[in-house]
Write a protein that holds these residues in place. Structure first.
Motif: not given
Length: 429
Positions: A57-75
């Motif tokens: 909680l508060g780490d930057e990892n969740p923010l870094l994973m969000l773009p890759f996560f959404m990219l997989v769903f969109f593509l």
């Protein structure tokens, strides 16, 4: 000791892969999978790797994973973009909130594999329960279909949990924590993150329940459309029988006009009668009266559009399928074929139907121009401008086939469309 570590490593990787498979299968219940090996492999890789990445909680990892996560769903998934975005956010919240909860509350441990096994096992159990619940709510195996307004509504609701969960990471709160505040942060995670997880889970179940509700509404609408279609055909046939019955009277009236040398009125009378389908010989395509009436009506429409019909149908007089269902099945199939073939270079429509080995089999093939948007497996988007009022043909035929225990397959390739319906007659209602 070395053997112990090897066993723990194998168990860890087995749980990782099981997590990935369960999450991939759960998403496939909601969204259609894209074509190609990469689009099928990428979600599995994402759902296998992400659960093992530390996310405090508060780490930057969740923010870094969000773009890759959404990219997989969109593509890698099909369906409208707002559906892919909404489902992507919901599953991101489910997955990351679990990661953040277990990782934040156990930060005092060193993150070795054997020390993370209990939390990994618990995550696996939770995903198994979620998968079984979603499979129960969506038993058909077809991805859900919701209206754009419902997708947008669920997407907006999901943003509240998303920004609440990521607010600690956005502000980089771990950079300012002390030992005492770190203790408080763990307590916040214990109370806050479970609510994020439950909220996302509620949204996922809401998607499934709303999809079932819309499916029932579509079934009722399709049933009404079938009845209207069938009654319209019955009225047309009744008009034909009535006109034939009254033909003697028409001929008597015509003879009277000619006897009075009223050629103009006699000509007008003949022209009005010539436009009636009763004076056109109805070709017999098969012994079944309902199917024969549909084929006779559509054969006239095919000829009127300048198309060529290649019809080979051999069906018995009695079939254990209701007349409205037969009417909708054959009528919608030919309506779609006529609509597509009108603008195609090849003007031929092929229709084959027969009963063999306890199956009613229907095959309709035609050419089409342009591209066809495949929505779900075997279903294609309508080419008409008013998409809200059209596009129920294939869905209605599939509903009939599935309700009778059969199957419908539709393929569009190289500007050639083929529809195949198989219905077991023993199981038909």
């Amino acid at each position: 000791m070395q053997m112990n570590e090897n066993v723990h490593s194998l168990l860890f990787f087995a749980i990782m892969l099981s997590d990935g498979i369960l999450m991939t299968c759960t998403v496939r219940r909601v969204l259609p999978v894209g074509r190609g090996p990469i689009r099928r492999f990428a979600p599995l890789a994402l759902f296998t790797i992400v659960p093992t990445m530390p996310s405090w909680l508060g780490d930057e990892n969740p923010l870094l994973m969000l773009p890759f996560f959404m990219l997989v769903f969109f593509l890698c998934y099909g369906g409208p973009w707002f559906a892919r975005g909404t489902v992507g956010i919901v599953f991101y919240e489910l997955l990351i909130s679990l990661n953040m909860f277990f990782d934040t509350t156990s930060r005092w441990y060193e993150f070795l594999w054997f020390e993370r096994l209990p939390s990994m096992l618990l995550k696996l159990v939770l995903w198994l329960v979620i998968f079984l619940c979603v499979r129960r709510l969506l038993p058909g195996g077809q991805p859900v279909t919701l209206s754009p307004r419902l997708w947008v509504l669920i997407g907006v609701l999901s943003l509240s949990s998303l920004f609440s969960m990521l607010s600690f990471s956005i502000w980089g709160i771990l950079d300012f924590t002390t030992n005492s505040f770190d203790f408080v942060l763990g307590r916040v995670a214990n109370t806050f993150l479970p609510f994020v997880f439950l909220s996302s889970l509620a949204l996922l179940f809401a998607i499934a329940l709303l999809s079932r509700h819309e499916a029932l509404e579509i079934e009722h609408k399709l049933a009404d459309m079938r009845e209207v279609y069938y009654q319209s055909l019955k009225r047309e046939q009744q008009q034909v029988r009535t006109l034939r019955h009254d033909m003697r009277n028409h001929l008597t009236a015509l003879s009277g006009l000619l006897a009075r040398n009223d050629a103009q009125k006699a000509r007008e009378y003949v022209q009005s009668l010539s436009q009636s389908p009763a004076l056109v010989g109805v070709k017999r395509f098969c012994e079944n009266e309902t199917v024969n009436a549909v084929l006779a009506s559509k054969a006239g429409a095919i000829e009127h559009e300048g198309l060529t019909a290649d019809i080979g149908v051999s069906l018995p007089e009695n079939l254990p399928v209701s007349d409205p269902d037969l009417c909708a099945l054959f009528g919608n199939a030919l309506d779609n074929a006529i609509e597509a073939a009108k603008t195609a270079h090849d003007k031929r429509i092929t229709v084959r139907a027969r009963t063999d080995k306890g199956l009613l089999m229907l095959r309709v093939a035609n050419a089409y121009a342009g591209e066809r948007e495949q929505l779900n497996k075997g279903l294609f988007g309508t080419t008409k401008a008013d998409k809200a009022s059209h596009g129920f043909g294939l869905a209605g035929m599939r509903e009939i086939a599935v309700r009778h225990g059969g199957t419908l397959e539709a393929n569009a390739d190289k500007n050639r469309f083929e529809l195949v319906v198989c219905i077991p007659l023993d199981d038909a209602e």
